[in-house]
Enzyme design. Structure first.
Site, PDB file in Angstrom:
ATOM      1  CG  HIS A  69      -1.785   1.129   1.167  1.00 25.64           C
ATOM      2  ND1 HIS A  69      -3.157   0.903   0.648  1.00 25.64           N
ATOM      3  CD2 HIS A  69      -1.878   2.426   1.830  1.00 25.64           C
ATOM      4  CE1 HIS A  69      -3.781   2.155   0.755  1.00 25.64           C
ATOM      5  NE2 HIS A  69      -2.784   3.148   1.257  1.00 25.64           N
ATOM      6  CB  CYS A  70       2.057   3.363  -2.598  1.00 24.93           C
ATOM      7  SG  CYS A  70       3.185   4.851  -2.897  1.00 24.93           S
ATOM      8  N   PRO A  71       1.418   5.164   0.170  1.00 28.77           N
ATOM      9  CG  PRO A  71       2.879   6.080   1.908  1.00 28.77           C
ATOM     10  CD  PRO A  71       2.678   4.871   1.034  1.00 28.77           C
ATOM     11  CG  ASN A  75      -5.500   2.647  -4.902  1.00 23.95           C
ATOM     12  OD1 ASN A  75      -5.712   1.528  -4.102  1.00 23.95           O
ATOM     13  ND2 ASN A  75      -6.317   3.053  -5.683  1.00 23.95           N
TER      14      ASN A  75
END
Length: 353
Positions: A69-71, A75
């Site tokens: 999960h990439c901040p 998403n």
């Protein structure tokens, strides 16, 4: 060129953000009912976890071929947007390298025109250039400071994002995700720990870097497959990885140690009242903390010197129900006493097969 870099970077960035990774349909089950025994069940999505999928606590859905999960894009990076995300990681450093070259040449040229070399000193006059014609855009002290600051940002982005791109390419060329690389490492540790003599072979590595590359990058921009069924290498089972996950989950339950809370903990990230060492050694992770009340029971599965990670057994679900997972200070709990038949191994002590 700078406009081209900007357009391509933003296009891939927003594609990764809004296209998303693709989610396992709610209530999904495999076509053959007997294959359910090889899969984990997600209570939140009320469906089985398809091969290579994992549940994301932030998205609150099971993500197909989840990498992380990439901040940055708010998403997950997964099946549908892995290519766009990786291209963003490539184009951003390239654009920053181009910008850095412009900044360096600009500052070099302007300083060269403003430096006076004397017998005893070197003087820099930022008010005006010595040579004619003067530059169309004035370059004073404030412009020099702004250019130097921008150069620092460009070089920092090049190094940081470039390293992430290298990491992503390593897993793509082996047709793995970051989570699957971790699962493979744990499989080796499990086999070595119990001395079972098994040999774990990662099933989705096609044996060729080009074939693995084509699993993510295609001319159409649409990744191969449907995100649920995946080609496997010869000699591997369609559910080889999920079977290994089930073994690791069972092993995790066996190794878990029951603790009881001896004092309250509010669940804050850096507790001030639990000691200086606990405050400064808080885990650098996005994983949650769990609040504790004196008397709560926790099943600890891993830990650091001053922190532990585990599942709090709720009073209403003491018989294997839903548990809260997270980190908590080691200072707030103590190991429960067991009889000789149910005693668990202490942290770091090797358990016999």
């Amino acid at each position: 060129m700078l406009l081209n870099w900007t357009v391509m970077i933003l296009y891939n960035y927003f594609s990764a953000m809004f296209v998303g990774p693709g989610y396992v349909p709610l209530g999904w089950t495999p076509e053959k009912s007997q294959d359910c025994m090889y899969l984990q069940y997600c209570k939140v999505c009320q469906s089985y976890k398809a091969p290579r999928s994992h549940h994301c606590r932030k998205c609150n859905r099971c993500v197909m071929k989840m990498d992380h999960h990439c901040p940055w894009i708010n998403n997950c990076c997964g099946y549908q947007n892995h290519a766009s995300f990786t291209l963003f990681l490539l184009l951003a450093p390239l654009g920053c390298i181009h910008a850095s070259f412009i900044f360096i040449m600009t500052m070099y040229t302007q300083l060269y025109n403003r430096i006076s070399f004397g017998w005893s000193s070197v003087k820099i006059d930022m008010s005006a250039a010595k040579r004619d014609p003067r530059p169309i855009i004035p370059f004073g002290l404030s412009a020099f400071a702004a250019s130097l600051f921008a150069l620092g940002l460009a070089l920092g982005t090049t190094i940081a994002v470039g390293m992430l791109f290298i990491i992503q390419m390593k897993v793509i060329l082996t047709n793995k995700t970051s989570i699957e690389s971790w699962i493979e490492e744990k499989a080796k540790d499990r086999i070595q720990y119990y001395q079972t003599g098994e040999t774990f072979i990662f099933p989705y590595d096609m044996g060729s870097k080009w074939k693995n590359f084509r699993q993510v990058f295609t001319w159409s921009g649409i990744p191969e497959g449907d995100g649920l069924d995946w080609p496997v290498r010869d000699g591997c089972h369609q559910y080889s990885l999920t079977i290994e996950q089930l073994k690791q989950k069972a092993d995790k339950r066996v190794r878990s140690v029951r603790y009881q809370a001896t004092e309250d903990y509010s669940g804050v990230c850096c507790p001030v009242t639990k000691g200086v060492k606990t405050f400064f050694t808080t885990p650098c992770t996005e994983e949650p903390r769990i609040a504790l009340r004196k008397g709560d029971l926790i099943l600890a599965t891993r830990g650091l010197k001053h922190w532990m990670y585990g599942e709090k057994i709720l009073i209403s679900a003491a018989d294997g129900g839903i548990r809260e997972r997270g980190w908590f200070p080691r200072k707030c709990v103590e190991k429960c006493q067991y009889d000789s038949e149910t005693d668990q191994p202490v942290d770091g002590e090797k358990k016999s097969k």
